[in-house]
Design a protein around this motif. Structure first.
Motif, mmCIF file in Angstrom:
data_model
loop_
_atom_site.group_PDB
_atom_site.id
_atom_site.type_symbol
_atom_site.label_atom_id
_atom_site.label_comp_id
_atom_site.label_asym_id
_atom_site.label_seq_id
_atom_site.Cartn_x
_atom_site.Cartn_y
_atom_site.Cartn_z
ATOM 1 N N GLU A 6 -0.872 -2.325 3.315
ATOM 2 C CA GLU A 6 0.040 -3.238 3.988
ATOM 3 C C GLU A 6 1.050 -2.528 4.879
ATOM 4 O O GLU A 6 1.435 -3.045 5.921
ATOM 5 N N ASP A 7 1.498 -1.360 4.467
ATOM 6 C CA ASP A 7 2.533 -0.630 5.210
ATOM 7 C C ASP A 7 2.301 0.870 5.069
ATOM 8 O O ASP A 7 2.970 1.542 4.279
ATOM 9 N N PRO A 8 1.337 1.401 5.819
ATOM 10 C CA PRO A 8 0.944 2.804 5.661
ATOM 11 C C PRO A 8 2.060 3.822 5.886
ATOM 12 O O PRO A 8 2.019 4.913 5.349
ATOM 13 N N GLY A 9 3.076 3.471 6.636
ATOM 14 C CA GLY A 9 4.145 4.421 6.927
ATOM 15 C C GLY A 9 5.241 4.471 5.891
ATOM 16 O O GLY A 9 6.134 5.315 5.953
ATOM 17 N N ARG A 10 5.186 3.614 4.926
ATOM 18 C CA ARG A 10 6.245 3.544 3.911
ATOM 19 C C ARG A 10 5.788 4.196 2.608
ATOM 20 O O ARG A 10 4.638 4.056 2.202
ATOM 21 N N GLU A 11 6.713 4.863 1.953
ATOM 22 C CA GLU A 11 6.428 5.481 0.653
ATOM 23 C C GLU A 11 6.215 4.378 -0.388
ATOM 24 O O GLU A 11 7.078 3.521 -0.563
ATOM 25 N N PRO A 12 5.066 4.380 -1.105
ATOM 26 C CA PRO A 12 4.809 3.336 -2.108
ATOM 27 C C PRO A 12 5.798 3.409 -3.267
ATOM 28 O O PRO A 12 6.230 4.486 -3.672
ATOM 29 N N ARG A 13 6.147 2.256 -3.777
ATOM 30 C CA ARG A 13 7.023 2.162 -4.938
ATOM 31 C C ARG A 13 6.157 2.146 -6.203
ATOM 32 O O ARG A 13 5.034 1.660 -6.176
ATOM 33 N N THR A 14 6.704 2.657 -7.291
ATOM 34 C CA THR A 14 5.978 2.702 -8.556
ATOM 35 C C THR A 14 6.246 1.439 -9.359
ATOM 36 O O THR A 14 7.400 1.045 -9.540
ATOM 37 N N MET A 15 5.180 0.833 -9.836
ATOM 38 C CA MET A 15 5.312 -0.343 -10.684
ATOM 39 C C MET A 15 5.953 0.087 -12.009
ATOM 40 O O MET A 15 5.519 1.057 -12.623
ATOM 41 N N PRO A 16 6.972 -0.633 -12.465
ATOM 42 C CA PRO A 16 7.633 -0.245 -13.721
ATOM 43 C C PRO A 16 6.776 -0.570 -14.940
ATOM 44 O O PRO A 16 5.868 -1.388 -14.885
ATOM 45 N N GLU A 49 -2.014 2.147 -9.803
ATOM 46 C CA GLU A 49 -2.898 2.655 -8.750
ATOM 47 C C GLU A 49 -3.253 1.551 -7.759
ATOM 48 O O GLU A 49 -3.235 1.774 -6.538
ATOM 49 N N LEU A 50 -3.590 0.382 -8.250
ATOM 50 C CA LEU A 50 -3.925 -0.730 -7.362
ATOM 51 C C LEU A 50 -2.716 -1.134 -6.526
ATOM 52 O O LEU A 50 -2.854 -1.459 -5.339
ATOM 53 N N ALA A 51 -1.530 -1.108 -7.122
ATOM 54 C CA ALA A 51 -0.306 -1.455 -6.393
ATOM 55 C C ALA A 51 -0.037 -0.459 -5.271
ATOM 56 O O ALA A 51 0.324 -0.848 -4.154
ATOM 57 N N VAL A 52 -0.224 0.813 -5.545
ATOM 58 C CA VAL A 52 -0.027 1.840 -4.516
ATOM 59 C C VAL A 52 -1.022 1.635 -3.381
ATOM 60 O O VAL A 52 -0.662 1.702 -2.196
ATOM 61 N N ARG A 53 -2.274 1.358 -3.712
ATOM 62 C CA ARG A 53 -3.285 1.130 -2.683
ATOM 63 C C ARG A 53 -2.943 -0.095 -1.835
ATOM 64 O O ARG A 53 -3.120 -0.083 -0.621
ATOM 65 N N ALA A 54 -2.450 -1.146 -2.467
ATOM 66 C CA ALA A 54 -2.064 -2.352 -1.723
ATOM 67 C C ALA A 54 -0.904 -2.046 -0.778
ATOM 68 O O ALA A 54 -0.920 -2.455 0.388
ATOM 69 N N GLN A 55 0.077 -1.320 -1.272
ATOM 70 C CA GLN A 55 1.227 -0.981 -0.437
ATOM 71 C C GLN A 55 0.821 -0.115 0.743
ATOM 72 O O GLN A 55 1.311 -0.308 1.859
ATOM 73 N N ARG A 56 -0.070 0.828 0.516
ATOM 74 C CA ARG A 56 -0.535 1.687 1.615
ATOM 75 C C ARG A 56 -1.318 0.890 2.651
ATOM 76 O O ARG A 56 -1.240 1.174 3.840
#
Length: 109
Positions: free
Chosen positions: A49-59, A40-47
């Motif tokens: 940093e780059d709101p237009g890109r689909e967030p990647r899932t941490m393995p 969840e924190l990784a998705v929030r960070a990605q959004r």
């Protein structure tokens, strides 16, 4: 710039508890709780940093890696929020700290 120390401190405390937990406790759900939070924190960070890109899932790197994954995701989010333009991510820091505290409570650690 925002002070993100509350977030990094909360993440570090939970990660320390995960690192100190016995394998059996990690397997009974503490690691899953930590991984869900890290994701969840990784998705929030990605959004942030780059709101237009689909967030990647941490393995899922296993129960012994989850504490490190949590620290990386928490630090990434803290940095993204710290450097975000003023007012653009209003309330997200407090929300993230709350998520960490809730996950730590649910983990039983």
């Amino acid at each position: 710039m925002r002070d993100t120390s509350d977030l990094t401190t909360a993440v570090a405390r939970f990660a320390d508890r995960l690192r100190a937990a016995p394998h059996s406790r990690l397997q009974r759900g503490a690691a899953a709780e930590g991984l869900a939070l890290a994701r969840e924190l990784a998705v929030r960070a990605q959004r942030a940093e780059d709101p237009g890109r689909e967030p990647r899932t941490m393995p899922d790197a296993g129960v012994f890696a989850v504490a490190d994954q949590l620290v990386v995701a928490g630090n990434d989010l803290a940095e993204a929020l710290r450097t975000a333009p003023a007012g653009s991510r209003e309330g997200e820091l407090d929300e993230a700290v709350g998520l960490v505290r809730e996950a730590a409570g649910r983990s039983g650690l």
